[in-house]
Structures are given as C-alpha cells and as structure tokens.
Design a protein around this motif. Structure first.
Motif, PDB file in Angstrom:
ATOM      1  N   ARG A  88       9.957   2.548  -4.282  1.00  0.00           N
ATOM      2  CA  ARG A  88       9.053   3.302  -4.239  1.00  0.00           C
ATOM      3  C   ARG A  88       7.808   2.549  -4.720  1.00  0.00           C
ATOM      4  O   ARG A  88       7.980   1.673  -5.874  1.00  0.00           O
ATOM      5  CB  ARG A  88       8.754   4.662  -4.464  1.00  0.00           C
ATOM      6  CG  ARG A  88       8.923   4.821  -6.030  1.00  0.00           C
ATOM      7  CD  ARG A  88       8.906   6.423  -6.527  1.00  0.00           C
ATOM      8  NE  ARG A  88       9.397   6.443  -7.998  1.00  0.00           N
ATOM      9  CZ  ARG A  88       9.220   7.625  -8.540  1.00  0.00           C
ATOM     10  NH1 ARG A  88       8.584   8.835  -7.957  1.00  0.00           N
ATOM     11  NH2 ARG A  88       9.489   7.924  -9.784  1.00  0.00           N
ATOM     12  N   GLN A  89       6.646   2.471  -4.243  1.00  0.00           N
ATOM     13  CA  GLN A  89       5.286   1.830  -5.009  1.00  0.00           C
ATOM     14  C   GLN A  89       4.336   2.900  -5.376  1.00  0.00           C
ATOM     15  O   GLN A  89       3.918   3.809  -4.623  1.00  0.00           O
ATOM     16  CB  GLN A  89       4.818   0.679  -3.957  1.00  0.00           C
ATOM     17  CG  GLN A  89       3.671  -0.033  -4.557  1.00  0.00           C
ATOM     18  CD  GLN A  89       3.097  -0.932  -3.494  1.00  0.00           C
ATOM     19  OE1 GLN A  89       3.021  -0.776  -2.309  1.00  0.00           O
ATOM     20  NE2 GLN A  89       2.661  -2.200  -4.024  1.00  0.00           N
ATOM     21  N   PHE A  90       3.511   2.645  -6.390  1.00  0.00           N
ATOM     22  CA  PHE A  90       2.910   3.772  -6.945  1.00  0.00           C
ATOM     23  C   PHE A  90       1.266   3.328  -6.549  1.00  0.00           C
ATOM     24  O   PHE A  90       1.067   1.869  -6.269  1.00  0.00           O
ATOM     25  CB  PHE A  90       2.959   3.843  -8.406  1.00  0.00           C
ATOM     26  CG  PHE A  90       4.375   4.191  -8.893  1.00  0.00           C
ATOM     27  CD1 PHE A  90       5.299   3.359  -9.205  1.00  0.00           C
ATOM     28  CD2 PHE A  90       4.527   5.498  -8.831  1.00  0.00           C
ATOM     29  CE1 PHE A  90       6.683   3.791  -9.504  1.00  0.00           C
ATOM     30  CE2 PHE A  90       6.036   5.932  -9.235  1.00  0.00           C
ATOM     31  CZ  PHE A  90       6.732   5.091  -9.392  1.00  0.00           C
ATOM     32  N   PRO A  91       0.438   4.110  -6.861  1.00  0.00           N
ATOM     33  CA  PRO A  91      -1.004   3.768  -6.411  1.00  0.00           C
ATOM     34  C   PRO A  91      -1.496   2.578  -7.343  1.00  0.00           C
ATOM     35  O   PRO A  91      -2.400   1.934  -6.713  1.00  0.00           O
ATOM     36  CB  PRO A  91      -1.791   5.020  -7.052  1.00  0.00           C
ATOM     37  CG  PRO A  91      -0.767   6.111  -6.838  1.00  0.00           C
ATOM     38  CD  PRO A  91       0.688   5.597  -7.144  1.00  0.00           C
ATOM     39  N   ASN A  92      -0.973   2.368  -8.410  1.00  0.00           N
ATOM     40  CA  ASN A  92      -1.360   1.015  -9.188  1.00  0.00           C
ATOM     41  C   ASN A  92      -0.668  -0.240  -8.561  1.00  0.00           C
ATOM     42  O   ASN A  92      -0.942  -1.223  -9.446  1.00  0.00           O
ATOM     43  CB  ASN A  92      -1.294   1.203 -10.627  1.00  0.00           C
ATOM     44  CG  ASN A  92       0.175   1.396 -11.072  1.00  0.00           C
ATOM     45  OD1 ASN A  92       0.996   1.386 -10.175  1.00  0.00           O
ATOM     46  ND2 ASN A  92       0.310   1.393 -12.372  1.00  0.00           N
ATOM     47  N   TYR A  93       0.223   0.044  -7.509  1.00  0.00           N
ATOM     48  CA  TYR A  93       0.844  -0.890  -6.822  1.00  0.00           C
ATOM     49  C   TYR A  93       2.007  -1.552  -7.692  1.00  0.00           C
ATOM     50  O   TYR A  93       2.808  -2.382  -7.177  1.00  0.00           O
ATOM     51  CB  TYR A  93       0.014  -2.147  -6.604  1.00  0.00           C
ATOM     52  CG  TYR A  93      -1.233  -1.943  -5.906  1.00  0.00           C
ATOM     53  CD1 TYR A  93      -2.452  -1.940  -6.433  1.00  0.00           C
ATOM     54  CD2 TYR A  93      -1.250  -1.600  -4.596  1.00  0.00           C
ATOM     55  CE1 TYR A  93      -3.692  -1.670  -5.696  1.00  0.00           C
ATOM     56  CE2 TYR A  93      -2.460  -1.043  -3.507  1.00  0.00           C
ATOM     57  CZ  TYR A  93      -3.433  -1.088  -4.073  1.00  0.00           C
ATOM     58  OH  TYR A  93      -4.639  -0.976  -3.757  1.00  0.00           O
ATOM     59  N   GLU A 132       0.864  -1.088   0.038  1.00  0.00           N
ATOM     60  CA  GLU A 132      -0.072  -0.163   0.180  1.00  0.00           C
ATOM     61  C   GLU A 132       0.919   1.250   0.190  1.00  0.00           C
ATOM     62  O   GLU A 132       0.502   2.208   0.841  1.00  0.00           O
ATOM     63  CB  GLU A 132      -0.962   0.041   1.177  1.00  0.00           C
ATOM     64  CG  GLU A 132      -1.908  -1.040   1.216  1.00  0.00           C
ATOM     65  CD  GLU A 132      -3.035  -0.620   0.297  1.00  0.00           C
ATOM     66  OE1 GLU A 132      -3.180   0.223  -0.710  1.00  0.00           O
ATOM     67  OE2 GLU A 132      -4.146  -1.432   0.324  1.00  0.00           O
ATOM     68  N   LYS A 133       1.993   1.299  -0.880  1.00  0.00           N
ATOM     69  CA  LYS A 133       2.753   2.410  -0.961  1.00  0.00           C
ATOM     70  C   LYS A 133       3.704   2.813   0.099  1.00  0.00           C
ATOM     71  O   LYS A 133       4.568   3.677   0.053  1.00  0.00           O
ATOM     72  CB  LYS A 133       2.008   3.482  -1.228  1.00  0.00           C
ATOM     73  CG  LYS A 133       1.283   3.580  -2.759  1.00  0.00           C
ATOM     74  CD  LYS A 133       0.423   4.752  -3.333  1.00  0.00           C
ATOM     75  CE  LYS A 133      -0.716   4.697  -2.238  1.00  0.00           C
ATOM     76  NZ  LYS A 133      -1.738   5.951  -2.241  1.00  0.00           N
ATOM     77  N   GLU A 134       3.648   2.051   1.228  1.00  0.00           N
ATOM     78  CA  GLU A 134       4.583   2.132   2.264  1.00  0.00           C
ATOM     79  C   GLU A 134       5.517   1.201   2.533  1.00  0.00           C
ATOM     80  O   GLU A 134       5.246  -0.087   2.233  1.00  0.00           O
ATOM     81  CB  GLU A 134       3.839   2.288   3.443  1.00  0.00           C
ATOM     82  CG  GLU A 134       2.924   3.535   3.619  1.00  0.00           C
ATOM     83  CD  GLU A 134       2.341   3.648   4.898  1.00  0.00           C
ATOM     84  OE1 GLU A 134       1.632   4.464   4.965  1.00  0.00           O
ATOM     85  OE2 GLU A 134       2.408   2.954   5.977  1.00  0.00           O
ATOM     86  N   GLU A 135       6.950   1.414   2.867  1.00  0.00           N
ATOM     87  CA  GLU A 135       7.912   0.414   3.189  1.00  0.00           C
ATOM     88  C   GLU A 135       7.559  -0.266   4.186  1.00  0.00           C
ATOM     89  O   GLU A 135       7.273   0.156   5.219  1.00  0.00           O
ATOM     90  CB  GLU A 135       9.153   1.250   3.252  1.00  0.00           C
ATOM     91  CG  GLU A 135      10.335   0.218   3.601  1.00  0.00           C
ATOM     92  CD  GLU A 135      11.785   0.979   3.647  1.00  0.00           C
ATOM     93  OE1 GLU A 135      12.082   1.732   2.835  1.00  0.00           O
ATOM     94  OE2 GLU A 135      12.462   0.815   4.514  1.00  0.00           O
ATOM     95  N   ARG A 136       7.698  -1.600   4.193  1.00  0.00           N
ATOM     96  CA  ARG A 136       7.272  -2.589   5.297  1.00  0.00           C
ATOM     97  C   ARG A 136       8.452  -3.219   5.635  1.00  0.00           C
ATOM     98  O   ARG A 136       8.404  -3.807   6.873  1.00  0.00           O
ATOM     99  CB  ARG A 136       5.911  -3.469   4.945  1.00  0.00           C
ATOM    100  CG  ARG A 136       4.776  -2.832   4.563  1.00  0.00           C
ATOM    101  CD  ARG A 136       4.027  -2.144   5.841  1.00  0.00           C
ATOM    102  NE  ARG A 136       3.922  -3.362   6.710  1.00  0.00           N
ATOM    103  CZ  ARG A 136       2.334  -3.639   6.782  1.00  0.00           C
ATOM    104  NH1 ARG A 136       1.575  -3.577   6.073  1.00  0.00           N
ATOM    105  NH2 ARG A 136       2.310  -4.834   7.609  1.00  0.00           N
TER     106      ARG A 136
END
Lengths: 111, 116
Positions: B67-72, B51-55
C-alpha cells in the motif's frame, strides 16, 4: 520465461581498456532498454537508457548500442576505470515502471 | 537531499510468519515500485503504486500485498513466509509513471529478508 538474458556472469577488463557488456532479449515489445549498475549493499543505480527506435545512445564514457534485428544490446565503457567494478544489469520496459531485469554481469576492472 | 530509504536493513523471520517492509521515496516522487532480488538473479518486479493506487503487479502470489500512504511512503507485506521468500527487497521511486524509461528510477539499498 527469461525475457532479458545476460549470458556472461562475469567479465574482467584491464584498466583503460574497453568493457563490453552484452544483453539479449526475447520480447520485441519493449519500448526502452536500460542499464543499471549495482555495488554491494547498495541499490541499483541508473546508468543509461535507449529507446527502441534508436540504435545508439552515448553519455560520457558509456555508450549503449541496440540491434533490434538480433534482439541484442551492448554497453560499452571507455576507458574502463577501477570504480566501474560492479554488477551491471540490463533491463527492458514498456514505458512504465515495470522493469524486466537480466541476471547481471559482474565487471571487474584490473588495475 | 535524502535518497530512497528502506527499513529495516536486515530481517530474520521463520516460516509462516508475516513481515512488513517500509520505504520512503525521494521527496517529490509520487511513484513507488517494489522488487524482489533472489541471490544470483536480477530484481523481479512485484508492485508499482502511484497516488496511493496500484498501477502494476508482477507474477507474485496473493501473500504479497502493498500500500501507499498519503505522504507517498509505502509498505510491502508478505504473509505466510516461505523459505523461498528469502531475498533482497528493493524499493524504487520516480516522479511519475513513465519517468523510469528515460529519466531515472531511484532505488533504495534494500531490505535483506532471511526466512528460516
């Protein structure tokens, strides 16, 4: 610090016989162990997993055994088929996406 | 259904340059992880995004970012390339964090990066 070790870089087995791939680990906090198979020019493909609270999991020709006291797991493939020739990785994780992989064992099935 | 796709397939860079690798997860998968596989070794975890956050982050220097974008979909960036960064970079997707343990984490074919 190699937390997951596969000490046999390669293994050759006759078609139809049993293939046994071994893996040792040092981190007793792993929640799950997984086996992946990798063909050249492809990403690893999930095969089978086992929870740390189990000692055996079976799926078709594939069975994984876990010996927690020895910190050892093994993958048995019976019967071995030519399409099983690939590199096999074992991995541990803590219930999340961070997999800690071993160095892999190249399995060759001899027709 | 398309699997995990990665681009480019191969890439050659020189020391000191910067590189961006791209990954598109399986439709419906919201978690993306990146791994580096050096020749003769197993894949080593770099990052996980959900969900766009570093886990999660592996033991890699700050030259590595993602990074991750809104389309995953996701990008992995590596700055100030070193010869030792030459490796196969794998992207993997799963439905949600934790799914990789008992379900499957699907890997893409990887991007082969060569640093000269």
């Amino acid at each position: 610090d190699q937390q997951v070790k596969q000490n046999s870089p390669s293994l050759s087995v006759q078609e139809g016989r049993i293939s046994i791939l071994n893996c040792d680990y040092t981190n007793s906090m792993f929640d799950y162990f997984l086996w992946y198979k990798k063909y050249p020019a492809e990403g690893p493909t999930f095969l089978i997993s086992i929870s740390s609270i189990k000692d055996k999991n079976e799926d078709g020709r594939f069975t994984v055994f876990l010996n927690k006291s020895a910190k050892h797991l093994s993958l048995h493939i019976v019967p071995s088929q030519p399409g099983d020739s690939a590199v096999y990785f074992c991995a541990g994780n803590f219930g999340n996406e961070k997999l800690t992989f071993g160095t892999g064992t190249r399995l060759t099935i001899i027709p | 259904d398309a699997g995990v796709t990665q681009s480019p397939t191969h890439l050659i860079k020189t020391r000191g340059q910067q590189v961006t690798l791209r990954c598109s997860p399986i439709s419906g998968h919201k978690s993306v992880s990146w791994y580096q596989q050096v020749l003769g070794q197993g894949p080593q975890f770099i990052f996980q995004y959900y969900e766009k956050e570093e886990r999660g982050r592996g033991n890699f220097p700050d030259r590595f970012s993602a990074r991750q974008f809104p389309n995953y979909s996701s990008e992995l960036n590596v700055n100030a390339l070193l010869l030792g960064d030459s490796a196969l970079y794998l992207c993997a997707s799963s439905l949600a964090p934790g799914a990789a343990s008992t379900d499957t984490q699907y890997f893409g074919p990887g991007t082969r990066l060569t640093v000269l």
